[in-house]
Scaffold this motif. Structure first.
Motif, PDB file in Angstrom:
ATOM      1  N   ALA A 148       0.855  -1.145   0.015  1.00 57.84           N
ATOM      2  CA  ALA A 148      -0.163   0.066   0.134  1.00 57.84           C
ATOM      3  C   ALA A 148       0.719   1.307   0.085  1.00 57.84           C
ATOM      4  O   ALA A 148       1.431   1.621   1.093  1.00 57.84           O
ATOM      5  N   LEU A 175      -3.937   2.575   6.379  1.00 60.28           N
ATOM      6  CA  LEU A 175      -4.652   3.462   5.913  1.00 60.28           C
ATOM      7  C   LEU A 175      -6.078   2.447   5.668  1.00 60.28           C
ATOM      8  O   LEU A 175      -6.186   1.466   5.018  1.00 60.28           O
ATOM      9  N   GLY A 176      -6.933   2.824   6.449  1.00 59.66           N
ATOM     10  CA  GLY A 176      -8.242   2.074   6.533  1.00 59.66           C
ATOM     11  C   GLY A 176      -8.379   0.689   7.052  1.00 59.66           C
ATOM     12  O   GLY A 176      -9.221  -0.397   7.068  1.00 59.66           O
ATOM     13  N   GLN A 177      -7.331   0.572   8.117  1.00 58.16           N
ATOM     14  CA  GLN A 177      -7.043  -0.866   8.558  1.00 58.16           C
ATOM     15  C   GLN A 177      -6.673  -0.585  10.025  1.00 58.16           C
ATOM     16  O   GLN A 177      -5.976   0.253  10.374  1.00 58.16           O
ATOM     17  N   ASP A 182      -6.974  -6.447  12.989  1.00 55.24           N
ATOM     18  CA  ASP A 182      -7.310  -7.037  11.645  1.00 55.24           C
ATOM     19  C   ASP A 182      -6.524  -8.329  11.313  1.00 55.24           C
ATOM     20  O   ASP A 182      -5.356  -8.397  11.860  1.00 55.24           O
ATOM     21  N   PRO A 183      -7.168  -9.222  10.720  1.00 62.04           N
ATOM     22  CA  PRO A 183      -6.429 -10.528  10.572  1.00 62.04           C
ATOM     23  C   PRO A 183      -5.135 -10.190   9.860  1.00 62.04           C
ATOM     24  O   PRO A 183      -5.313  -9.406   8.573  1.00 62.04           O
ATOM     25  N   ALA A 184      -4.103 -10.924   9.931  1.00 61.02           N
ATOM     26  CA  ALA A 184      -2.941 -10.500   9.467  1.00 61.02           C
ATOM     27  C   ALA A 184      -3.081 -10.830   7.945  1.00 61.02           C
ATOM     28  O   ALA A 184      -2.290 -10.015   7.120  1.00 61.02           O
ATOM     29  N   ALA A 185      -3.712 -11.775   7.336  1.00 59.67           N
ATOM     30  CA  ALA A 185      -3.834 -11.917   5.999  1.00 59.67           C
ATOM     31  C   ALA A 185      -4.180 -11.050   5.183  1.00 59.67           C
ATOM     32  O   ALA A 185      -3.822 -10.643   3.900  1.00 59.67           O
ATOM     33  N   TRP A 186      -4.831  -9.916   5.917  1.00 60.26           N
ATOM     34  CA  TRP A 186      -5.449  -8.622   5.212  1.00 60.26           C
ATOM     35  C   TRP A 186      -4.596  -7.360   5.427  1.00 60.26           C
ATOM     36  O   TRP A 186      -5.142  -6.213   5.446  1.00 60.26           O
ATOM     37  N   ILE A 187      -3.505  -7.572   5.995  1.00 60.40           N
ATOM     38  CA  ILE A 187      -2.551  -6.447   6.305  1.00 60.40           C
ATOM     39  C   ILE A 187      -1.287  -6.339   5.100  1.00 60.40           C
ATOM     40  O   ILE A 187      -0.879  -7.312   4.978  1.00 60.40           O
ATOM     41  N   SER A 188      -1.399  -5.220   4.613  1.00 61.10           N
ATOM     42  CA  SER A 188      -0.575  -4.985   3.394  1.00 61.10           C
ATOM     43  C   SER A 188       0.943  -5.238   3.860  1.00 61.10           C
ATOM     44  O   SER A 188       1.190  -4.729   4.963  1.00 61.10           O
ATOM     45  N   HIS A 190       2.273  -7.795   5.167  1.00 58.70           N
ATOM     46  CA  HIS A 190       2.704  -8.919   5.969  1.00 58.70           C
ATOM     47  C   HIS A 190       3.252 -10.017   5.631  1.00 58.70           C
ATOM     48  O   HIS A 190       4.044 -10.631   6.170  1.00 58.70           O
TER      49      HIS A 190
ATOM     50  N   ALA B  13      -1.499 -17.593   7.677  1.00 55.49           N
ATOM     51  CA  ALA B  13      -2.216 -16.351   7.263  1.00 55.49           C
ATOM     52  C   ALA B  13      -2.877 -16.259   6.146  1.00 55.49           C
ATOM     53  O   ALA B  13      -3.842 -15.529   5.900  1.00 55.49           O
ATOM     54  N   GLY B  14      -2.684 -16.988   5.058  1.00 55.10           N
ATOM     55  CA  GLY B  14      -3.168 -16.942   3.716  1.00 55.10           C
ATOM     56  C   GLY B  14      -3.268 -15.824   3.252  1.00 55.10           C
ATOM     57  O   GLY B  14      -4.205 -15.019   2.794  1.00 55.10           O
ATOM     58  N   ASP B  15      -2.102 -15.070   3.127  1.00 51.52           N
ATOM     59  CA  ASP B  15      -1.980 -13.591   2.958  1.00 51.52           C
ATOM     60  C   ASP B  15      -2.529 -13.058   1.634  1.00 51.52           C
ATOM     61  O   ASP B  15      -2.614 -13.901   0.526  1.00 51.52           O
ATOM     62  N   GLN B  16      -3.570 -12.244   1.544  1.00 48.99           N
ATOM     63  CA  GLN B  16      -4.332 -11.767   0.450  1.00 48.99           C
ATOM     64  C   GLN B  16      -3.330 -10.768  -0.450  1.00 48.99           C
ATOM     65  O   GLN B  16      -2.669 -10.019  -0.120  1.00 48.99           O
ATOM     66  N   LEU B  18      -2.495  -7.412  -2.567  1.00 51.83           N
ATOM     67  CA  LEU B  18      -2.807  -6.050  -2.263  1.00 51.83           C
ATOM     68  C   LEU B  18      -4.386  -5.516  -2.728  1.00 51.83           C
ATOM     69  O   LEU B  18      -4.994  -4.743  -2.154  1.00 51.83           O
ATOM     70  N   ILE B  21      -6.720  -6.494  -0.415  1.00 53.24           N
ATOM     71  CA  ILE B  21      -6.702  -5.706   0.689  1.00 53.24           C
ATOM     72  C   ILE B  21      -7.347  -4.309   0.656  1.00 53.24           C
ATOM     73  O   ILE B  21      -8.091  -3.747   1.443  1.00 53.24           O
ATOM     74  N   LEU B  22      -6.653  -3.847  -0.416  1.00 49.66           N
ATOM     75  CA  LEU B  22      -7.324  -2.176  -0.845  1.00 49.66           C
ATOM     76  C   LEU B  22      -8.746  -2.188  -0.817  1.00 49.66           C
ATOM     77  O   LEU B  22      -9.625  -1.415  -0.526  1.00 49.66           O
ATOM     78  N   ARG B  24     -10.884  -4.263   0.316  1.00 46.16           N
ATOM     79  CA  ARG B  24     -11.613  -4.451   1.646  1.00 46.16           C
ATOM     80  C   ARG B  24     -11.694  -3.168   2.507  1.00 46.16           C
ATOM     81  O   ARG B  24     -12.667  -2.932   3.046  1.00 46.16           O
ATOM     82  N   ASN B  25     -10.353  -2.569   2.357  1.00 47.92           N
ATOM     83  CA  ASN B  25     -10.236  -1.312   3.153  1.00 47.92           C
ATOM     84  C   ASN B  25     -11.374  -0.503   2.763  1.00 47.92           C
ATOM     85  O   ASN B  25     -11.982   0.424   3.693  1.00 47.92           O
TER      86      ASN B  25
END
Lengths: 287, 140
Positions: A148, A175-177, A182-188, A190, B13-16, B18, B21-22, B24-25
């Protein structure tokens, strides 16, 4: 892997007496792998001073650009190895819709901004989009991922001998998080930063600076600390210092970060503001 | 750290990507109901406005496979039958990689409910990562 920090500043170089201690050059980190492979993270103004060290002894170089904002590419035209016909240089950068990396960089290395054109560089230069899958450069595994920031921007994770260096110099994961919940998977970022031996991360703003810069693509101290904590980084370098932050202010931010990092469970002394000229062994404890 | 531990952490974590992620934000702060699907068609998130239609928060429901979405939510025709795939905006966005719009029914909190939905494929430099679907109750 051994690092040398040639530029730790964000946005614009800031020469002058107020920045003597931490340095005024923009982003550039030299990474020397155990097998001698040379990688350079970003090509801010710090890369100019690195050039003479490499030009005569290194025939093969890799420059990994996070993105093409000027503070990360401004030094390219002043990097001595570009002017040595015997040198092979691969420039890696973020993929983007439309133009190829070479064409995007040529907007800077061309008239009227430059006295030379990109095609005139004497070295053998190759421009490549960073692949989505991990790849190897010498003995180093390189992973790149979009993070991000404003515009297509990569973070990098370099791995050698079980040590991970994560480089996220321009990053606004908050930003917006809610970085704490929040779950780690959804953190830019990570995926790149988790369990870093050394995390070099954007700490551009103090918390009080941030409200006026929301969405500019950089982190405030609280968000950067929260990100580093969620990533379980073992050691953290505060990077991309704001050009208005002179040495005294960076000392203050360093003390605040250190106290709060310890409160979060971090090892005392394992976080500090990056300082131009410092050399660090990845995986080695802080001073 | 050992590479195996690092891989285990990342896998857990199954990282998503970007792009998701954006997205979702964005959908967490807008008042329009929205679903997020990943590239495999799994429902990986919906926002509070969508939860008002469905009657349950995403945190209670969790990630749903394509089949679970069909069974629990729809989309359906007016008689409650499954809608053909070529009329489902999220499927069109994911398979044809283009925006799509449709009007159909879903199982909502108060029974079968008609909605209008628009879907947008989330395509980044490395390809398709999912789709964002916004929806609303049509004007009578």
């Amino acid at each position: 892997m051994r690092l040398k920090l040639w530029g730790v500043r964000g946005s614009i170089p800031v020469p002058g007496p107020g920045c003597d201690a931490y340095g005024g050059n923009t982003s550039c980190v030299q990474v020397t792998a155990g097998d001698g492979t040379e990688l350079i993270l970003d090509a801010g103004t710090g890369i100019r001073q690195l050039g003479p060290e490499l030009v005569s002894r290194c025939a093969n170089l890799h420059i990994l650009l996070t993105h093409l904002h000027l503070d990360h590419i401004q030094g390219l035209m002043f990097f001595a190895p570009f002017f040595n016909p015997a040198t092979e240089i691969t420039v890696w950068g973020p993929p983007a819709a439309g133009q190829k990396l070479r064409s995007r960089l040529a907007r800077y290395i061309s008239t009227p901004l430059s006295p030379i054109e990109i095609r005139e560089l004497p070295a053998k230069v190759t421009f490549r989009d960073a692949p989505a899958e991990p790849w190897r450069i010498g003995g180093v595994e390189v992973r790149a991922g979009l993070v991000a920031h404003r515009g297509p921007t990569l973070g990098y994770c370099l791995t050698e001998d079980g040590q991970n260096l994560c480089y996220l110099p321009d990053h606004e994961p908050g930003l917006g998080q809610d970085l704490g919940r929040d779950p780690a998977a959804w953190i830019s970022g990570h995926a790149l930063a988790c369990d870093s031996s050394l995390l070099i991360h954007d700490f551009q703003y103090g918390d009080e600076d941030y409200p006026g810069h929301l969405g500019w693509g950089h982190s405030c101290l609280s968000d950067a600390l929260a990100f580093a904590h969620r990533s379980e980084a073992q050691r953290v370098l505060m990077f991309h210092h704001d050009p208005t932050h002179e040495d005294g202010r960076l000392d203050e931010l360093g003390r605040e970060a250190s106290a709060r990092w310890t409160d979060l469970g971090g090892e005392p002394g394992s976080i500090e503001p990056a300082r131009e000229g410092d050399e660090i062994e990845v995986g080695e404890s802080a001073r | 750290m050992a590479e195996s531990r690092r891989e285990a952490v990342a896998a857990a974590a199954g990282d998503q990507p970007l792009e998701l992620i954006l997205a979702r934000n964005l959908v967490t702060i807008i008042s329009l109901a929205a679903f997020l699907f990943d590239a495999e068609g799994r429902l990986v998130f919906y926002n509070d406005a969508a939860a008002e239609f469905i009657g349950r928060q995403f945190e209670e429901v969790g990630v749903l496979t394509r089949e679970q979405v069909q069974a629990e939510l729809g989309p359906l025709d007016r008689r409650g039958r499954d809608l053909p795939a070529d009329q489902v905006p999220s499927t069109i966005a994911l398979e044809e990689r283009r925006p799509a719009y449709s009007r159909f029914y879903i199982h909502a909190d108060r029974g079968l409910m008609q909605i209008e939905a628009g879907a947008l494929p989330l395509i980044g430099p490395s390809g398709l990562h999912g789709a964002m679907v916004v929806f609303w109750a049509p004007e009578e």
